[in-house]
Design a protein around this motif. Structure first.
Motif, PDB file in Angstrom:
ATOM      1  N   VAL A  86       6.829  -0.532   2.265  1.00  0.00           N
ATOM      2  CA  VAL A  86       5.861  -1.107   2.641  1.00  0.00           C
ATOM      3  C   VAL A  86       5.031  -1.937   1.532  1.00  0.00           C
ATOM      4  O   VAL A  86       4.507  -0.539   1.134  1.00  0.00           O
ATOM      5  N   GLU A  87       5.100  -2.781   0.845  1.00  0.00           N
ATOM      6  CA  GLU A  87       4.446  -3.206  -0.688  1.00  0.00           C
ATOM      7  C   GLU A  87       3.226  -3.558   0.484  1.00  0.00           C
ATOM      8  O   GLU A  87       3.522  -4.863   1.249  1.00  0.00           O
ATOM      9  N   SER A  88       2.255  -3.806  -1.144  1.00  0.00           N
ATOM     10  CA  SER A  88       1.411  -4.611  -0.631  1.00  0.00           C
ATOM     11  C   SER A  88       0.561  -4.594  -2.054  1.00  0.00           C
ATOM     12  O   SER A  88       1.039  -4.452  -2.630  1.00  0.00           O
ATOM     13  N   GLY A  89      -0.426  -5.925  -1.487  1.00  0.00           N
ATOM     14  CA  GLY A  89      -1.308  -6.158  -2.620  1.00  0.00           C
ATOM     15  C   GLY A  89      -0.709  -7.271  -3.456  1.00  0.00           C
ATOM     16  O   GLY A  89      -1.534  -7.367  -4.850  1.00  0.00           O
ATOM     17  N   GLY A  90       0.216  -7.641  -3.450  1.00  0.00           N
ATOM     18  CA  GLY A  90       0.317  -9.089  -4.296  1.00  0.00           C
ATOM     19  C   GLY A  90      -0.702 -10.644  -4.042  1.00  0.00           C
ATOM     20  O   GLY A  90      -1.460 -10.266  -3.213  1.00  0.00           O
ATOM     21  N   GLY A  91      -0.044 -11.228  -4.896  1.00  0.00           N
ATOM     22  CA  GLY A  91      -1.688 -12.614  -4.200  1.00  0.00           C
ATOM     23  C   GLY A  91      -1.031 -13.519  -5.642  1.00  0.00           C
ATOM     24  O   GLY A  91      -0.205 -13.314  -6.640  1.00  0.00           O
ATOM     25  N   LEU A  92      -1.491 -14.041  -6.117  1.00  0.00           N
ATOM     26  CA  LEU A  92      -1.825 -15.502  -7.037  1.00  0.00           C
ATOM     27  C   LEU A  92      -3.188 -14.851  -8.153  1.00  0.00           C
ATOM     28  O   LEU A  92      -4.537 -15.089  -7.594  1.00  0.00           O
ATOM     29  N   VAL A  93      -2.956 -14.646  -9.086  1.00  0.00           N
ATOM     30  CA  VAL A  93      -4.312 -14.781 -10.331  1.00  0.00           C
ATOM     31  C   VAL A  93      -4.124 -15.156 -11.578  1.00  0.00           C
ATOM     32  O   VAL A  93      -2.655 -16.034 -12.146  1.00  0.00           O
ATOM     33  N   GLN A  94      -5.178 -15.680 -12.101  1.00  0.00           N
ATOM     34  CA  GLN A  94      -5.254 -16.687 -13.562  1.00  0.00           C
ATOM     35  C   GLN A  94      -4.219 -15.513 -14.342  1.00  0.00           C
ATOM     36  O   GLN A  94      -4.841 -14.250 -14.297  1.00  0.00           O
ATOM     37  N   PRO A  95      -3.514 -15.578 -15.727  1.00  0.00           N
ATOM     38  CA  PRO A  95      -3.526 -14.969 -16.627  1.00  0.00           C
ATOM     39  C   PRO A  95      -4.695 -14.230 -17.474  1.00  0.00           C
ATOM     40  O   PRO A  95      -5.782 -14.717 -17.197  1.00  0.00           O
ATOM     41  N   GLY A  96      -4.202 -12.801 -17.470  1.00  0.00           N
ATOM     42  CA  GLY A  96      -4.934 -11.815 -17.695  1.00  0.00           C
ATOM     43  C   GLY A  96      -6.005 -11.168 -16.757  1.00  0.00           C
ATOM     44  O   GLY A  96      -6.762 -10.806 -17.421  1.00  0.00           O
ATOM     45  N   GLY A  97      -5.188 -12.237 -15.893  1.00  0.00           N
ATOM     46  CA  GLY A  97      -5.937 -10.781 -14.653  1.00  0.00           C
ATOM     47  C   GLY A  97      -5.664  -9.480 -13.818  1.00  0.00           C
ATOM     48  O   GLY A  97      -4.427  -9.474 -15.402  1.00  0.00           O
ATOM     49  N   SER A  98      -6.028  -9.261 -12.898  1.00  0.00           N
ATOM     50  CA  SER A  98      -4.969  -7.874 -13.042  1.00  0.00           C
ATOM     51  C   SER A  98      -4.912  -7.839 -11.033  1.00  0.00           C
ATOM     52  O   SER A  98      -5.397  -8.601 -10.488  1.00  0.00           O
ATOM     53  N   LEU A  99      -3.848  -7.108 -10.775  1.00  0.00           N
ATOM     54  CA  LEU A  99      -3.658  -6.397  -9.550  1.00  0.00           C
ATOM     55  C   LEU A  99      -3.048  -5.115  -9.015  1.00  0.00           C
ATOM     56  O   LEU A  99      -3.323  -4.739  -9.984  1.00  0.00           O
ATOM     57  N   ARG A 100      -3.186  -4.989  -8.015  1.00  0.00           N
ATOM     58  CA  ARG A 100      -2.870  -2.880  -8.035  1.00  0.00           C
ATOM     59  C   ARG A 100      -1.982  -3.680  -6.414  1.00  0.00           C
ATOM     60  O   ARG A 100      -2.569  -3.862  -5.461  1.00  0.00           O
ATOM     61  N   LEU A 101      -0.592  -3.226  -6.829  1.00  0.00           N
ATOM     62  CA  LEU A 101       0.266  -3.334  -6.022  1.00  0.00           C
ATOM     63  C   LEU A 101      -0.036  -1.769  -5.376  1.00  0.00           C
ATOM     64  O   LEU A 101       0.215  -1.016  -5.637  1.00  0.00           O
ATOM     65  N   SER A 102       0.315  -1.938  -3.324  1.00  0.00           N
ATOM     66  CA  SER A 102       0.490  -0.030  -3.031  1.00  0.00           C
ATOM     67  C   SER A 102       2.246  -0.229  -2.462  1.00  0.00           C
ATOM     68  O   SER A 102       2.502  -1.530  -1.703  1.00  0.00           O
TER      69      SER A 102
END
Length: 124
Positions: free
Chosen positions: A5-21
């Motif tokens: 199971v993946e989680s942590g996706g979403g909408l982010v602006q260019p230059g931003g960060s996300l952390r997937l698990s």
């Protein structure tokens, strides 16, 4: 059967960060090499990162090296993908998988169990 199971996706602006698990229901991932793939609309699935059991030998595709970091928390039985300085071309569905390859872990043919994916959209 192992289910990821993946989680942590979403909408982010260019230059931003996300952390997937990536986690596994009923099982923990400590005994598996884990790979991350992504698939953009109209494109083939691309291997972007992988990490071996024990957390050694992380590998990255050239398209993400220096911006993405893969890690694992064996206490929690999870694998994470920290994504920094995101670009619009990073948009896609991100998948984690178990893989029996080490050197060739970015090749999907060596992956056996897959998650359902999480959407990442990089847009202003």
């Amino acid at each position: 059967q192992l289910q990821l199971v993946e989680s942590g996706g979403g909408l982010v602006q260019p230059g931003g960060s996300l952390r997937l698990s990536c986690a596994a229901s009923r099982f923990i991932l400590n005994n598996y090499n884990i790979a991350w793939f992504r698939q953009a609309p109209g494109k083939e699935r691309e291997g972007i990162s992988c990490i071996s059991r024990g957390g050694t030998y992380p590998r990255y595709a050239s398209s993400v090296e220096g911006r993405f970091t893969v890690s694992r928390d064996d206490a929690k039985g999870t694998v994470s993908l920290q994504m920094n300085n995101l670009r619009p071309e990073d948009t896609g569905v991100y998948y984690c998988s178990t893989t029996y390859a080490s050197i060739a872990c970015l090749e999907a043919r060596y992956s056996d169990y897959w998650g359902q994916g999480t959407q990442v959209t990089v847009s202003s």
